[in-house]
Design an enzyme around this catalytic site. Sequence first.
Site, PDB file in Angstrom:
ATOM      1  N   ASP A   1      -8.603  -1.664  12.361  1.00 46.63           N
ATOM      2  CA  ASP A   1      -8.090  -0.451  11.726  1.00 46.63           C
ATOM      3  C   ASP A   1      -8.584   0.787  12.473  1.00 46.63           C
ATOM      4  OD1 ASP A   1      -7.329   1.434   9.419  1.00 46.63           O
ATOM      5  OD2 ASP A   1      -6.861  -0.515   8.555  1.00 46.63           O
TER       6      ASP A   1
ATOM      7  N   HIS B   1      -8.975   5.746   6.836  1.00 42.95           N
ATOM      8  CA  HIS B   1      -8.140   4.605   6.443  1.00 42.95           C
ATOM      9  C   HIS B   1      -8.901   3.284   6.515  1.00 42.95           C
ATOM     10  CE1 HIS B   1      -4.836   1.634   6.866  1.00 42.95           C
ATOM     11  NE2 HIS B   1      -4.116   2.498   6.158  1.00 42.95           N
TER      12      HIS B   1
ATOM     13  N   SER C   1      -1.315  -0.816   2.697  1.00 43.73           N
ATOM     14  CA  SER C   1      -2.615  -0.920   3.370  1.00 43.73           C
ATOM     15  C   SER C   1      -3.728  -1.172   2.378  1.00 43.73           C
ATOM     16  CB  SER C   1      -2.917   0.378   4.124  1.00 43.73           C
ATOM     17  OG  SER C   1      -2.204   0.458   5.318  1.00 43.73           O
TER      18      SER C   1
END
Length: 812
Positions: A223, A279, A620
């Site tokens: 990620d 994220h 996600s």
Amino acid sequence: MSKRRRFGGFRAGCLGALAVALALGTAAATGGDSEHSRTAPTRQAPIAAAKLDPRPGKLPRPRNGPSAAQRPPLGATKRALSNLERRLRRRPPPRAATALIVRFRGGVDRRRRSELLKAAGARVSERLPLPGAVVVRPARGAKLERLLAILRSSRAIAYAQPDYRRVPLATPSDPLFPKQWALVNTGQQFDSAYPPGTAGADIDADAGWEIANTFAAPVAVVDTGVALGHPDLAPELWTNDAEARGRPGVDDDGNGFVDDVHGWDFAGGDPDPSDYDGHGTHVAGTIAARANDGTGVAGVAWRGPLMPLRVVGIAGATDSALIAAFDYAARMGARVVNVSLGGPGYSPALKEAIDRHPDVLFVTAAGNDGIDNDSSPQRSYPCALDSPNLVCVAATDQNDGVPTWSNFGAASVDLGAPGNAIISTWPDRNLVVRTWSFDDGTPLSVDWVTSTSGALPERGLVSGVAGTGLAAAGVTIAPSAATQYGNSEVVVRTPLDLSAQHGCRLRFRYLIDDPQAASGGSPAVSLYVKLGSLTGAGGVQIVDTKSGDTAGALRQAVVDPWQMMLPTPAFDGRPDAIIGFGVLYDHGTQGGRVIVDDVRVLCVNTASGSGSWQFSSGTSMAAPHVAGAAALVLARRPDLTPAQLRELLLRSADPVQALAGRTVSGGRLDLRRLLDLVATPIAPQDNGPARPPSPGPAGSTGGGTQSIQSGPTSSSAQLAALARSARIRCPRWSARALRCKLVLSASASRPLTLRFVLRKARRTLATANGRLGRYVTLHAKHRLRRGTYALEVRLGDRSGRTALRKFRLRLR
């Protein structure tokens, strides 16, 4: 790009009234204003604009203003903003690929490869861990599209594809106080911004934890990186012991990566997989945030090692970075890889990289476009790949509904998991690096200079601005009637040194008085923001614009290059960063002003113990729930193959009406049912249609998954007999490597895959994939010494059946 509301981690305190104002009072001029009016932007995106000064490394002259030769033409600024507004009205496409991934066929030697690439006008920039695969870029002056066509026409090349970029899959949300409804949902009002949920619309985590030991198998988070110092994550980080105890600057474990103590940054090519976006930290917290520690949240598998692998830079992740990260994760012992990334474009290289590691489960997000991943031309990859060791996850909300933005697919999306309004860990991105305040009477010219026509205004007091009594700088502009369009701009006098900072963004408040917009007409006054650096890539560019009357109220704005996921000028990490504000106006407007207040540059705080928590939504956020559940299962049953584990996930899913006919299982993840099912043998079962073949080049097809049979070791009678006939030969070993070959007394009727695992005292020392009858080298994480070791070899066939053979190995 994401808009996310933030919870916690903010430094309390008031920094005072910080104001830079451009109070605009325009004189009447001829001509209408509708042609050049500005509309309110809907999305942030960068656009090239006039440079601050045509001379490299020079700032505009501060006292008398720049000369006419130095000033950017107003038409250039107008065109830049017009282009910007057009881009803001539509969804920005993924950044175009700048390189190709080329896979040569077997038997093509290096000399022939070099000749082909040279003749095609390509140069090799990177070698991938796939056999015969390289990343190539066009030679100077060559076009990427033409290079791709030439390479695809060669019979010596198995495939050539763009090095696609994948972006984090998250959708906008806003936070207040966190409640983890995804783990336990009693129908509570978990946040004032969202309606309460439905009792039971969760993964039943509390009941699952009563069944399973909360220790979990290693999970790689591929990620944007992970906030390594976050108090909820630091105790759960995977550690490469050989590098942690070794010498700095030395590849102590011989894996080709120097000082990879906690993973690797494949976007930057260094051993620091820190997160400057947020994220990846959010995903990691859902998987394995430490519980019962008096702070933050609890992850699904809150005692599982997290392996941070950063692949996402400021403009997304390339397939080549993903391929390298997948290979690293498998070599270093990860059993589960979470890939909350995606984007359009079938990638045979990405599929090969996943298929190359059949003993690793890849959990990926379905995508946030609200489309059918089975049939849409814009379906998201890697979700739509047909690999048997891949699980694709859609999002559900607190009422077991499917958000409109979640992708689905009756054959390509396996199951759902909570993905709406998920609270999890987040980096502390509120380290104040620079602020601007003019409340002490300091003239504006001390810190700011103008790059447009007219002298720089002195700061003056403006009373009664929306009742705030802000100190502001008054600007009166009376441009020539010969032009209809004008602007006024200020930039920092002294560039900012952000060379030691990362993840930086600009936060400010603004007020726009636009009489024309307030009366229902088109906006005639706009505020724009410029970021960049004097010597960095991209120079200084307009990156955001604000327009529309704010009714006398100050609004907060954030310009965050890391959330734009688009090419932006170099800003953080630069020793000469530049910030600027400008006003664009039509001369036909009477009155009007723009005020900018509380200007701050905020960057990531990487200090140990720093961190925050934040709500976010997207597929996600759904995928890591499944990855955490898979890690718990593998800690309990390490003998399971990814194909078996996928079947368990499908069979244990809690049926949800909104997912029926839209996913393979028709249900949502249920941790309690999954762990209950783990204790029972896995019988063959029809789970609906197999994944459709992945659309590849003309004439090629992809394979589908098959139902599997299993007992304790998941072996058919034939595989069991082959395993019993196996013999191991390990003629050579060193302190860091062991070389072995598996041979069979009986003959195999079909190709087999081999997975070697070297252990000592239940500690995994090395893993490797191999082929029957060929030597394989196992690179040890720790120093090998004389003594007895356990060597496990798992034989597998194409249908997913496996057989395990264990050897007792004595090194002398």
